[in-house]
Design a protein around this motif. Sequence first.
Motif, PDB file in Angstrom:
ATOM      1  N   CYS A  19      -2.499   9.671  -4.613  1.00 60.37           N
ATOM      2  CA  CYS A  19      -1.469   8.831  -5.240  1.00 60.37           C
ATOM      3  C   CYS A  19      -1.977   8.047  -6.444  1.00 60.37           C
ATOM      4  CB  CYS A  19      -0.843   7.880  -4.224  1.00 60.37           C
ATOM      5  SG  CYS A  19      -1.862   6.452  -3.793  1.00 60.37           S
ATOM      6  N   GLY A  20      -3.299   7.957  -6.605  1.00 54.61           N
ATOM      7  CA  GLY A  20      -3.849   7.242  -7.748  1.00 54.61           C
ATOM      8  C   GLY A  20      -4.252   5.812  -7.469  1.00 54.61           C
ATOM      9  N   HIS A  21      -3.994   5.297  -6.277  1.00 53.79           N
ATOM     10  CA  HIS A  21      -4.404   3.936  -5.920  1.00 53.79           C
ATOM     11  C   HIS A  21      -5.638   3.999  -5.034  1.00 53.79           C
ATOM     12  CE1 HIS A  21      -0.033   3.302  -6.790  1.00 53.79           C
ATOM     13  NE2 HIS A  21      -0.621   2.434  -7.590  1.00 53.79           N
ATOM     14  N   PRO A  22      -6.566   3.046  -5.178  1.00 56.38           N
ATOM     15  CA  PRO A  22      -7.779   3.072  -4.346  1.00 56.38           C
ATOM     16  C   PRO A  22      -7.459   2.978  -2.868  1.00 56.38           C
ATOM     17  CG  PRO A  22      -8.022   1.515  -6.159  1.00 56.38           C
ATOM     18  CD  PRO A  22      -6.581   1.956  -6.146  1.00 56.38           C
ATOM     19  N   GLU A  23      -8.126   3.837  -2.082  1.00 59.46           N
ATOM     20  CA  GLU A  23      -8.023   3.811  -0.631  1.00 59.46           C
ATOM     21  C   GLU A  23      -9.091   2.858  -0.097  1.00 59.46           C
ATOM     22  OE1 GLU A  23      -8.594   7.798   0.768  1.00 59.46           O
ATOM     23  OE2 GLU A  23      -6.501   8.318   0.405  1.00 59.46           O
ATOM     24  N   VAL A  24      -8.701   2.009   0.826  1.00 61.09           N
ATOM     25  CA  VAL A  24      -9.636   1.055   1.409  1.00 61.09           C
ATOM     26  C   VAL A  24      -9.610   1.226   2.925  1.00 61.09           C
ATOM     27  CG1 VAL A  24     -10.240  -1.373   1.623  1.00 61.09           C
ATOM     28  CG2 VAL A  24      -9.158  -0.552  -0.480  1.00 61.09           C
ATOM     29  N   PRO A  25     -10.645   1.870   3.502  1.00 59.43           N
ATOM     30  CA  PRO A  25     -10.682   1.994   4.957  1.00 59.43           C
ATOM     31  C   PRO A  25     -10.652   0.607   5.582  1.00 59.43           C
ATOM     32  CG  PRO A  25     -12.427   3.291   3.942  1.00 59.43           C
ATOM     33  CD  PRO A  25     -11.819   2.437   2.866  1.00 59.43           C
ATOM     34  N   HIS A  26      -9.837   0.452   6.635  1.00 62.39           N
ATOM     35  CA  HIS A  26      -9.678  -0.852   7.262  1.00 62.39           C
ATOM     36  C   HIS A  26      -9.420  -0.648   8.744  1.00 62.39           C
ATOM     37  CE1 HIS A  26      -7.361  -4.903   7.467  1.00 62.39           C
ATOM     38  NE2 HIS A  26      -8.621  -5.056   7.779  1.00 62.39           N
ATOM     39  N   GLY A  27     -10.473  -0.722   9.534  1.00 65.37           N
ATOM     40  CA  GLY A  27     -10.320  -0.509  10.976  1.00 65.37           C
ATOM     41  C   GLY A  27      -9.829   0.888  11.278  1.00 65.37           C
ATOM     42  N   ASP A  28      -8.669   0.998  11.924  1.00 63.13           N
ATOM     43  CA  ASP A  28      -8.138   2.295  12.345  1.00 63.13           C
ATOM     44  C   ASP A  28      -7.124   2.875  11.362  1.00 63.13           C
ATOM     45  OD1 ASP A  28      -6.034   0.556  12.732  1.00 63.13           O
ATOM     46  OD2 ASP A  28      -5.608   1.195  14.784  1.00 63.13           O
ATOM     47  N   HIS A  29      -7.043   2.317  10.134  1.00 62.38           N
ATOM     48  CA  HIS A  29      -6.075   2.807   9.156  1.00 62.38           C
ATOM     49  C   HIS A  29      -6.657   2.677   7.747  1.00 62.38           C
ATOM     50  CE1 HIS A  29      -5.343  -1.526   9.258  1.00 62.38           C
ATOM     51  NE2 HIS A  29      -4.943  -1.397   8.007  1.00 62.38           N
ATOM     52  N   VAL A  30      -5.860   3.029   6.772  1.00 59.80           N
ATOM     53  CA  VAL A  30      -6.262   2.930   5.369  1.00 59.80           C
ATOM     54  C   VAL A  30      -5.268   2.029   4.646  1.00 59.80           C
ATOM     55  CG1 VAL A  30      -6.571   4.200   3.207  1.00 59.80           C
ATOM     56  CG2 VAL A  30      -7.316   5.213   5.358  1.00 59.80           C
ATOM     57  N   ASP A  31      -5.790   1.049   3.919  1.00 62.80           N
ATOM     58  CA  ASP A  31      -4.969   0.233   3.030  1.00 62.80           C
ATOM     59  C   ASP A  31      -5.049   0.859   1.634  1.00 62.80           C
ATOM     60  OD1 ASP A  31      -4.559  -1.583   5.093  1.00 62.80           O
ATOM     61  OD2 ASP A  31      -6.081  -2.980   4.377  1.00 62.80           O
ATOM     62  N   TYR A  32      -4.038   0.600   0.827  1.00 60.83           N
ATOM     63  CA  TYR A  32      -4.031   1.062  -0.557  1.00 60.83           C
ATOM     64  C   TYR A  32      -3.890  -0.147  -1.474  1.00 60.83           C
ATOM     65  CZ  TYR A  32      -3.620   5.752   1.216  1.00 60.83           C
ATOM     66  OH  TYR A  32      -3.874   6.932   1.871  1.00 60.83           O
TER      67      TYR A  32
END
Length: 98
Positions: A19-32
């Motif tokens: 999608c072009g936005h940075p992925e940020v691993p966060h526990g059991d999911h991914v934030d964007y």
Amino acid sequence: MTTLHHEHPVHDHIHGPACGHPEVPHGDHVDYAHDGHMHRRHSDHYDECEPSGHVAHQDHEHRHGDGCGHESVLHGDHVDYVHDGHRHAAHDGHWDDH
């Protein structure tokens, strides 16, 4: 750490690996990281992902900054650094754990 469940009111963009936005691993999911804040997919909408308090990351001697090797992500009025599945932000001589 608990995050507030605050639904982003209108979000037509679909986040994902391309999608072009940075992925940020966060526990059991991914934030964007999007427009200075973090989004997380939740059911049929996106939540704003914000920490629910001040949590200092104890014993973190690494100094984040340009060239430190960790991805930087604009977050509101500061920069977070993605490190070991969470975000660090400089605060009063220590690093906060987001």
